[in-house]
Design an enzyme around this catalytic site. Structure first.
Site, PDB file in Angstrom:
ATOM      1  N   ALA A   9      33.450 -28.613  12.367  1.00 31.61           N
ATOM      2  CA  ALA A   9      34.803 -28.102  12.192  1.00 31.61           C
ATOM      3  C   ALA A   9      34.676 -26.873  11.296  1.00 31.61           C
ATOM      4  O   ALA A   9      34.030 -26.925  10.254  1.00 31.61           O
ATOM      5  CB  ALA A   9      35.698 -29.149  11.542  1.00 31.61           C
ATOM      6  N   GLY A  36      30.326 -24.776  15.247  1.00 30.57           N
ATOM      7  CA  GLY A  36      28.944 -25.253  15.307  1.00 30.57           C
ATOM      8  C   GLY A  36      28.220 -24.507  16.411  1.00 30.57           C
ATOM      9  O   GLY A  36      28.783 -24.279  17.496  1.00 30.57           O
ATOM     10  N   GLY A 223      23.025  -3.252  20.045  1.00 37.97           N
ATOM     11  CA  GLY A 223      22.952  -3.898  21.345  1.00 37.97           C
ATOM     12  C   GLY A 223      21.941  -5.021  21.382  1.00 37.97           C
ATOM     13  O   GLY A 223      21.694  -5.696  20.383  1.00 37.97           O
ATOM     14  N   ALA A 250      31.407 -16.033  16.205  1.00 39.85           N
ATOM     15  CA  ALA A 250      30.771 -16.659  17.372  1.00 39.85           C
ATOM     16  C   ALA A 250      30.172 -15.648  18.338  1.00 39.85           C
ATOM     17  O   ALA A 250      29.887 -15.991  19.484  1.00 39.85           O
ATOM     18  CB  ALA A 250      31.784 -17.539  18.106  1.00 39.85           C
ATOM     19  N   ALA A 251      29.951 -14.427  17.890  1.00 39.77           N
ATOM     20  CA  ALA A 251      29.456 -13.400  18.805  1.00 39.77           C
ATOM     21  C   ALA A 251      28.104 -13.778  19.400  1.00 39.77           C
ATOM     22  O   ALA A 251      27.899 -13.727  20.627  1.00 39.77           O
ATOM     23  CB  ALA A 251      29.362 -12.061  18.080  1.00 39.77           C
ATOM     24  N   GLY A 252      27.152 -14.141  18.542  1.00 40.05           N
ATOM     25  CA  GLY A 252      25.826 -14.504  19.035  1.00 40.05           C
ATOM     26  C   GLY A 252      25.849 -15.740  19.912  1.00 40.05           C
ATOM     27  O   GLY A 252      25.119 -15.821  20.918  1.00 40.05           O
ATOM     28  N   ASP A 253      26.678 -16.709  19.559  1.00 44.05           N
ATOM     29  CA  ASP A 253      26.779 -17.922  20.366  1.00 44.05           C
ATOM     30  C   ASP A 253      27.376 -17.624  21.737  1.00 44.05           C
ATOM     31  O   ASP A 253      26.966 -18.208  22.748  1.00 44.05           O
ATOM     32  CB  ASP A 253      27.638 -18.965  19.645  1.00 44.05           C
ATOM     33  CG  ASP A 253      26.980 -19.481  18.379  1.00 44.05           C
ATOM     34  OD1 ASP A 253      25.741 -19.437  18.290  1.00 44.05           O
ATOM     35  OD2 ASP A 253      27.713 -19.931  17.473  1.00 44.05           O
TER      36      ASP A 253
END
Length: 315
Positions: A9, A36, A223, A250-253
């Protein structure tokens, strides 16, 4: 495809400035959402169109119910998400400043209880050609076991080496097909495997040769760079998509989940440029809105946006 990993959470605190040591600052807004790395990547893969199942552990509490509901709403299978009555759901406190920068503090909670039994039950239906996506927010021994079991069943093993690893014992290249890292994580992996450190575009080929795996390195506003296993092909470069960022949580996820979905749908080396472009576009959309899992766009939205991000290659 299956995702084995963490479920949190996320408590988001919006700040005008990060506090210094001993300083108190007031938040202009707060809310709790699902997150997560494991959960985020599962949501991204499902929203990208892949049939996705999650393997993980939450607490048997309100936060756990929130996380499981968010997964189900996104279309992620939750049959292998266990509610543990003896541990709280993982909690991430996200400090967010204007412009999208953040600092994140994680209390792992029930994520530390993801074990081999969870993996055995959750991966029982894995078949040859499936993709099993892993991260490093659950016990390293469990990650290693999941990689071995996935490979034994003929699956493609994809690892997002985040947080940056400090020990190579649970990163056996023999069970790894795809590695996704950011620039910081790439340096950490390079040190563990005796690879010369350098810029992402220089390090990716070295890692691809050392690990004999497809290596994808994200580099923020520079990039992403990718090199197929063996490191003999030219480096593919996807320039970053310029957007007004409000929350990069959460960009990388999002990028990783979208790429995993493409691989799960059968993308091969010739399809990799298009898959990278789509993953970059999805990540760009995610940073234009607040939250982690809730910020991840679905495939229709990505396709409608029509970002232009030309691919380049270098020898």
């Amino acid at each position: 495809m299956h995702v084995v990993g963490s479920l949190n959470a996320d408590q988001l605190l919006e700040l005008s400035v990060f506090p210094e040591r001993g300083e108190t600052v007031l938040s202009s807004g707060t809310r709790v959402t699902a997150g997560g790395k494991g959960g985020n990547q599962a949501v991204a893969a499902a929203r990208a169109g892949a049939r996705t199942a999650m393997v993980g552990v939450t607490g048997d509490d309100a936060h756990g119910r929130l996380v499981r509901a968010a997964l189900a709403e996104a279309g992620v299978g939750t049959a292998a998400v266990r509610a543990d009555p003896e541990a709280p759901t993982g909690l991430a406190v996200v400090l967010l400043e204007p412009g999208g920068g953040n600092r994140i503090i994680v209390a792992s909670g029930a994520n530390n209880r993801v074990g081999e039994r969870d993996v055995e039950a959750g991966l029982a239906a894995v078949e040859p050609g499936d993709v099993v996506l892993l991260q490093l927010e659950i016990p390293p021994a469990t990650v290693a076991h999941a990689a071995r079991r996935a490979r034994a069943r003929g699956a493609t093993v994809m690892l997002n080496a985040a947080p940056a690893p400090t020990d190579a014992r649970h990163l056996d290249p023999a069970y790894l097909d795809v590695l996704v890292v950011n620039a910081h994580e790439a340096r950490a992996v390079a040190r563990l495997f005796g690879v010369t450190e350098g810029a992402p575009e220089d390090q990716a080929p070295s890692l691809a040769r050392a690990l004999d795996a497809l290596v994808v390195c994200t580099a923020g506003d520079r990039g992403a760079y990718a090199v197929p296993a063996g490191g003999r092909e030219p480096v593919l470069h996807v320039p970053a998509v310029p957007v007004p960022a409000v929350d990069t949580t959460a960009a990388g996820d999002t990028f990783t989940g979208y790429l995993a979905a493409a691989l799960a749908e059968g993308a091969n080396a010739s399809d990799l440029p298009a898959a990278l472009h789509r993953a970059a576009a999805a990540a760009a959309l995610a940073v234009t809105r607040h939250g982690a899992a809730e910020s991840i766009p679905d495939l229709d939205e990505v396709l409608r946006t029509r970002f232009t991000s030309p691919l380049t290659s270098r020898e």
